[in-house]
Write a protein that holds these residues in place. Structure first.
Motif, PDB file in Angstrom:
ATOM      1  N   PRO A   1      33.551   0.609  23.604  1.00  0.00           N
ATOM      2  CA  PRO A   1      34.059  -0.165  24.745  1.00  0.00           C
ATOM      3  C   PRO A   1      34.440   0.719  25.929  1.00  0.00           C
ATOM      4  CG  PRO A   1      35.114  -0.891  22.716  1.00  0.00           C
ATOM      5  CD  PRO A   1      34.318   0.334  22.392  1.00  0.00           C
ATOM      6  N   LEU A   2      34.932   1.917  25.638  1.00  0.00           N
ATOM      7  CA  LEU A   2      35.279   2.837  26.727  1.00  0.00           C
ATOM      8  C   LEU A   2      34.025   3.292  27.469  1.00  0.00           C
ATOM      9  CD1 LEU A   2      37.987   4.891  24.892  1.00  0.00           C
ATOM     10  CD2 LEU A   2      38.338   3.453  26.896  1.00  0.00           C
ATOM     11  N   LEU A   3      32.971   3.577  26.727  1.00  0.00           N
ATOM     12  CA  LEU A   3      31.726   3.989  27.375  1.00  0.00           C
ATOM     13  C   LEU A   3      31.198   2.893  28.284  1.00  0.00           C
ATOM     14  CD1 LEU A   3      29.940   5.777  24.406  1.00  0.00           C
ATOM     15  CD2 LEU A   3      30.977   6.841  26.415  1.00  0.00           C
ATOM     16  N   ASN A   4      31.354   1.650  27.877  1.00  0.00           N
ATOM     17  CA  ASN A   4      30.898   0.537  28.716  1.00  0.00           C
ATOM     18  C   ASN A   4      31.687   0.457  30.019  1.00  0.00           C
ATOM     19  OD1 ASN A   4      28.950  -0.199  26.866  1.00  0.00           O
ATOM     20  ND2 ASN A   4      30.301  -1.627  25.804  1.00  0.00           N
ATOM     21  N   LEU A   5      32.921   0.930  30.011  1.00  0.00           N
ATOM     22  CA  LEU A   5      33.737   0.914  31.226  1.00  0.00           C
ATOM     23  C   LEU A   5      33.241   1.906  32.275  1.00  0.00           C
ATOM     24  CD1 LEU A   5      37.339   0.571  29.744  1.00  0.00           C
ATOM     25  CD2 LEU A   5      35.986  -1.188  30.906  1.00  0.00           C
ATOM     26  N   LEU A   6      32.392   2.842  31.862  1.00  0.00           N
ATOM     27  CA  LEU A   6      31.821   3.775  32.842  1.00  0.00           C
ATOM     28  C   LEU A   6      30.968   3.049  33.874  1.00  0.00           C
ATOM     29  CD1 LEU A   6      30.785   6.766  30.561  1.00  0.00           C
ATOM     30  CD2 LEU A   6      32.584   6.752  32.296  1.00  0.00           C
ATOM     31  N   TYR A   7      30.471   1.848  33.527  1.00  0.00           N
ATOM     32  CA  TYR A   7      29.651   1.080  34.455  1.00  0.00           C
ATOM     33  C   TYR A   7      30.474   0.179  35.377  1.00  0.00           C
ATOM     34  CZ  TYR A   7      25.594   2.633  31.818  1.00  0.00           C
ATOM     35  OH  TYR A   7      24.630   3.398  31.214  1.00  0.00           O
ATOM     36  N   SER A   8      31.780   0.293  35.301  1.00  0.00           N
ATOM     37  CA  SER A   8      32.647  -0.477  36.184  1.00  0.00           C
ATOM     38  C   SER A   8      32.408  -0.050  37.631  1.00  0.00           C
ATOM     39  CB  SER A   8      34.114  -0.231  35.811  1.00  0.00           C
ATOM     40  OG  SER A   8      34.962  -0.726  36.807  1.00  0.00           O
ATOM     41  N   LYS A   9      32.662  -0.948  38.560  1.00  0.00           N
ATOM     42  CA  LYS A   9      32.554  -0.610  39.984  1.00  0.00           C
ATOM     43  C   LYS A   9      33.837   0.019  40.509  1.00  0.00           C
ATOM     44  CE  LYS A   9      29.066  -4.025  40.929  1.00  0.00           C
ATOM     45  NZ  LYS A   9      28.598  -5.134  41.718  1.00  0.00           N
ATOM     46  N   ASP A  10      34.855   0.052  39.657  1.00  0.00           N
ATOM     47  CA  ASP A  10      36.156   0.622  40.026  1.00  0.00           C
ATOM     48  C   ASP A  10      36.142   2.129  39.769  1.00  0.00           C
ATOM     49  OD1 ASP A  10      38.797   1.520  40.121  1.00  0.00           O
ATOM     50  OD2 ASP A  10      39.602  -0.313  39.245  1.00  0.00           O
ATOM     51  N   GLY A  11      36.138   2.906  40.826  1.00  0.00           N
ATOM     52  CA  GLY A  11      36.065   4.358  40.719  1.00  0.00           C
ATOM     53  C   GLY A  11      37.220   4.966  39.951  1.00  0.00           C
ATOM     54  N   THR A  12      38.415   4.401  40.094  1.00  0.00           N
ATOM     55  CA  THR A  12      39.575   4.928  39.374  1.00  0.00           C
ATOM     56  C   THR A  12      39.409   4.714  37.876  1.00  0.00           C
ATOM     57  OG1 THR A  12      41.004   4.487  41.264  1.00  0.00           O
ATOM     58  CG2 THR A  12      42.089   4.795  39.157  1.00  0.00           C
ATOM     59  N   LEU A  13      38.899   3.560  37.502  1.00  0.00           N
ATOM     60  CA  LEU A  13      38.665   3.278  36.084  1.00  0.00           C
ATOM     61  C   LEU A  13      37.611   4.224  35.522  1.00  0.00           C
ATOM     62  CD1 LEU A  13      39.091   1.618  33.534  1.00  0.00           C
ATOM     63  CD2 LEU A  13      37.452  -0.043  34.440  1.00  0.00           C
ATOM     64  N   GLN A  14      36.545   4.437  36.265  1.00  0.00           N
ATOM     65  CA  GLN A  14      35.519   5.377  35.822  1.00  0.00           C
ATOM     66  C   GLN A  14      36.117   6.771  35.616  1.00  0.00           C
ATOM     67  OE1 GLN A  14      32.722   5.012  39.039  1.00  0.00           O
ATOM     68  NE2 GLN A  14      31.369   3.693  37.825  1.00  0.00           N
ATOM     69  N   TYR A  15      36.935   7.181  36.549  1.00  0.00           N
ATOM     70  CA  TYR A  15      37.573   8.499  36.464  1.00  0.00           C
ATOM     71  C   TYR A  15      38.450   8.606  35.221  1.00  0.00           C
ATOM     72  CZ  TYR A  15      40.688  12.371  37.527  1.00  0.00           C
ATOM     73  OH  TYR A  15      41.417  13.522  37.444  1.00  0.00           O
ATOM     74  N   ASN A  16      39.267   7.585  34.979  1.00  0.00           N
ATOM     75  CA  ASN A  16      40.169   7.609  33.822  1.00  0.00           C
ATOM     76  C   ASN A  16      39.390   7.635  32.514  1.00  0.00           C
ATOM     77  OD1 ASN A  16      42.538   7.683  35.313  1.00  0.00           O
ATOM     78  ND2 ASN A  16      42.690   5.470  35.414  1.00  0.00           N
ATOM     79  N   VAL A  17      38.314   6.877  32.435  1.00  0.00           N
ATOM     80  CA  VAL A  17      37.492   6.866  31.225  1.00  0.00           C
ATOM     81  C   VAL A  17      36.827   8.229  31.036  1.00  0.00           C
ATOM     82  CG1 VAL A  17      35.452   5.862  30.120  1.00  0.00           C
ATOM     83  CG2 VAL A  17      37.131   4.377  31.217  1.00  0.00           C
ATOM     84  N   ALA A  18      36.310   8.814  32.099  1.00  0.00           N
ATOM     85  CA  ALA A  18      35.673  10.129  32.006  1.00  0.00           C
ATOM     86  C   ALA A  18      36.679  11.180  31.536  1.00  0.00           C
ATOM     87  CB  ALA A  18      35.065  10.522  33.341  1.00  0.00           C
ATOM     88  N   CYS A  19      37.901  11.117  32.048  1.00  0.00           N
ATOM     89  CA  CYS A  19      38.943  12.056  31.608  1.00  0.00           C
ATOM     90  C   CYS A  19      39.268  11.846  30.136  1.00  0.00           C
ATOM     91  CB  CYS A  19      40.200  11.903  32.452  1.00  0.00           C
ATOM     92  SG  CYS A  19      40.033  12.553  34.115  1.00  0.00           S
TER      93      CYS A  19
END
Length: 78
Positions: free
Chosen positions: A29-47
């Motif tokens: 589910p976290l990997l799927n969040l990488l496709y979010s349009k929210d840059g902050t969410l992408q950043y947090n998931v990548a971290c």
């Protein structure tokens, strides 16, 4: 915020959190969040994935679940 909180938890506990449990069911589910349009969410998931990668079991699951490909493909809004 959940991805951010999990990242901090993994960092503080030195990756003692059992994220790799049952073939990485918590990682997908976290990997799927990488496709979010929210840059902050992408950043947090990548971290969060960065901190998870400190554990070999997690690395195996991240790769098996296509995490490397998702990180390479992007697109990222940060």
């Amino acid at each position: 915020m959940s991805a951010f909180a999990l990242g901090i938890l993994v960092q503080v506990t030195h990756n003692q959190v059992d994220i790799a449990y049952n073939g990485g069911i918590y990682i997908k589910p976290l990997l799927n969040l990488l496709y979010s349009k929210d840059g902050t969410l992408q950043y947090n998931v990548a971290c969060f994935l960065y901190y998870l990668a400190d554990n070999e079991d997690n690395i195996v699951n991240i790769v098996k679940l296509g995490g490397v490909q998702k990180l390479q493909d992007g697109p990222f809004n940060v």
